[in-house]
Design a protein around this motif. Structure first.
Motif, PDB file in Angstrom:
ATOM      1  N   ASN A  58      23.690 -47.927 -41.876  1.00  0.00           N
ATOM      2  CA  ASN A  58      24.606 -48.341 -42.940  1.00  0.00           C
ATOM      3  C   ASN A  58      24.190 -47.748 -44.288  1.00  0.00           C
ATOM      4  OD1 ASN A  58      26.791 -49.631 -44.070  1.00  0.00           O
ATOM      5  ND2 ASN A  58      25.601 -51.466 -44.541  1.00  0.00           N
ATOM      6  N   ASP A  60      24.459 -45.041 -47.602  1.00  0.00           N
ATOM      7  CA  ASP A  60      25.483 -44.446 -48.462  1.00  0.00           C
ATOM      8  C   ASP A  60      25.362 -42.926 -48.498  1.00  0.00           C
ATOM      9  OD1 ASP A  60      26.557 -46.905 -49.152  1.00  0.00           O
ATOM     10  OD2 ASP A  60      25.203 -47.154 -50.850  1.00  0.00           O
ATOM     11  N   LYS A  70      32.683 -43.720 -41.155  1.00  0.00           N
ATOM     12  CA  LYS A  70      32.887 -45.167 -41.168  1.00  0.00           C
ATOM     13  C   LYS A  70      33.473 -45.607 -39.832  1.00  0.00           C
ATOM     14  CE  LYS A  70      34.078 -45.534 -46.057  1.00  0.00           C
ATOM     15  NZ  LYS A  70      35.115 -45.983 -46.991  1.00  0.00           N
ATOM     16  N   CYS A  94      41.814 -57.486 -48.096  1.00  0.00           N
ATOM     17  CA  CYS A  94      41.174 -56.264 -47.596  1.00  0.00           C
ATOM     18  C   CYS A  94      41.993 -55.692 -46.455  1.00  0.00           C
ATOM     19  CB  CYS A  94      39.740 -56.519 -47.141  1.00  0.00           C
ATOM     20  SG  CYS A  94      39.582 -57.526 -45.655  1.00  0.00           S
ATOM     21  N   VAL A 108      40.107 -52.530 -40.963  1.00  0.00           N
ATOM     22  CA  VAL A 108      39.148 -52.720 -42.044  1.00  0.00           C
ATOM     23  C   VAL A 108      38.073 -51.646 -41.883  1.00  0.00           C
ATOM     24  CG1 VAL A 108      37.465 -54.291 -43.081  1.00  0.00           C
ATOM     25  CG2 VAL A 108      39.566 -55.200 -42.113  1.00  0.00           C
ATOM     26  N   THR A 109      37.928 -50.767 -42.884  1.00  0.00           N
ATOM     27  CA  THR A 109      36.925 -49.712 -42.806  1.00  0.00           C
ATOM     28  C   THR A 109      35.762 -49.949 -43.769  1.00  0.00           C
ATOM     29  OG1 THR A 109      38.149 -48.366 -44.386  1.00  0.00           O
ATOM     30  CG2 THR A 109      38.555 -47.953 -42.057  1.00  0.00           C
ATOM     31  N   ASN A 110      35.933 -50.825 -44.730  1.00  0.00           N
ATOM     32  CA  ASN A 110      34.881 -51.095 -45.702  1.00  0.00           C
ATOM     33  C   ASN A 110      33.874 -52.064 -45.084  1.00  0.00           C
ATOM     34  OD1 ASN A 110      33.342 -52.152 -47.859  1.00  0.00           O
ATOM     35  ND2 ASN A 110      34.960 -51.636 -49.304  1.00  0.00           N
ATOM     36  N   PHE A 111      32.626 -51.636 -44.967  1.00  0.00           N
ATOM     37  CA  PHE A 111      31.603 -52.440 -44.305  1.00  0.00           C
ATOM     38  C   PHE A 111      31.377 -53.769 -45.021  1.00  0.00           C
ATOM     39  CE2 PHE A 111      27.266 -53.644 -43.120  1.00  0.00           C
ATOM     40  CZ  PHE A 111      27.377 -53.602 -41.742  1.00  0.00           C
ATOM     41  N   SER A 112      31.397 -53.773 -46.357  1.00  0.00           N
ATOM     42  CA  SER A 112      31.159 -55.029 -47.081  1.00  0.00           C
ATOM     43  C   SER A 112      32.299 -56.013 -46.854  1.00  0.00           C
ATOM     44  CB  SER A 112      30.949 -54.775 -48.578  1.00  0.00           C
ATOM     45  OG  SER A 112      32.113 -54.258 -49.163  1.00  0.00           O
ATOM     46  N   ASP A 113      33.538 -55.541 -46.739  1.00  0.00           N
ATOM     47  CA  ASP A 113      34.653 -56.428 -46.408  1.00  0.00           C
ATOM     48  C   ASP A 113      34.458 -57.017 -45.019  1.00  0.00           C
ATOM     49  OD1 ASP A 113      35.954 -56.070 -48.811  1.00  0.00           O
ATOM     50  OD2 ASP A 113      37.348 -54.548 -48.041  1.00  0.00           O
TER      51      ASP A 113
END
Length: 138
Positions: A58, A60, A70, A94, A108-113
């Protein structure tokens, strides 16, 4: 895997479902979606485990200094449930919705979401039945 088995579709419900991934090439500004990590690895000319380790870390930092990769996590429903899927976007704040061949996908592609919004719902309201196998990590 033998040459005879390559390209063959799996029997419905067999094995683990493949993990869709989205690859963004920083040098060409092209975003490509692959049906599995194996497909992405073949297209990028790398080994599957390299991409898997990158996703598990995970990080950046771009993969191989060039690619942002992702996981795509989605929920699929019949096209008649389009409004339900659009309501999920509003409720969860999201994700996005796409359509394909009579189905609609909430992605959902945003890991934090995923970790801050989606997983807590599954922790509060655990799944039951065979769908539970897909979310054993919650």
């Amino acid at each position: 895997m033998s040459e005879a088995r390559k390209g063959r579709l799996r029997t419905e419900g067999s094995g683990r479902p493949s993990q869709k991934v989205e690859v963004f090439d920083l040098t060409t500004d092209i975003k490509t979606t692959y049906d599995s990590i194996s497909d992405a690895a073949r297209a990028l000319g790398v080994i599957k485990s390299g991409i898997s380790m990158y996703l598990n870390r995970n990080t950046d930092k771009p993969f191989k200094g060039r690619y942002i990769i992702k996981k795509i996590n989605n929920l699929t429903q019949h096209i008649r449930d389009e409004q339900l899927m659009k309501n999920l976007i509003v409720y969860l704040d999201c994700g996005n919705v796409s359509k394909n061949r009579g189905a609609i996908y909430f992605q959902v592609t945003n890991f934090s979401d995923l970790t801050n919004k989606i997983i807590p719902i599954f922790q509060k309201y655990p799944l039951r039945g065979k769908t539970f196998r897909l979310f054993w990590f919650c």
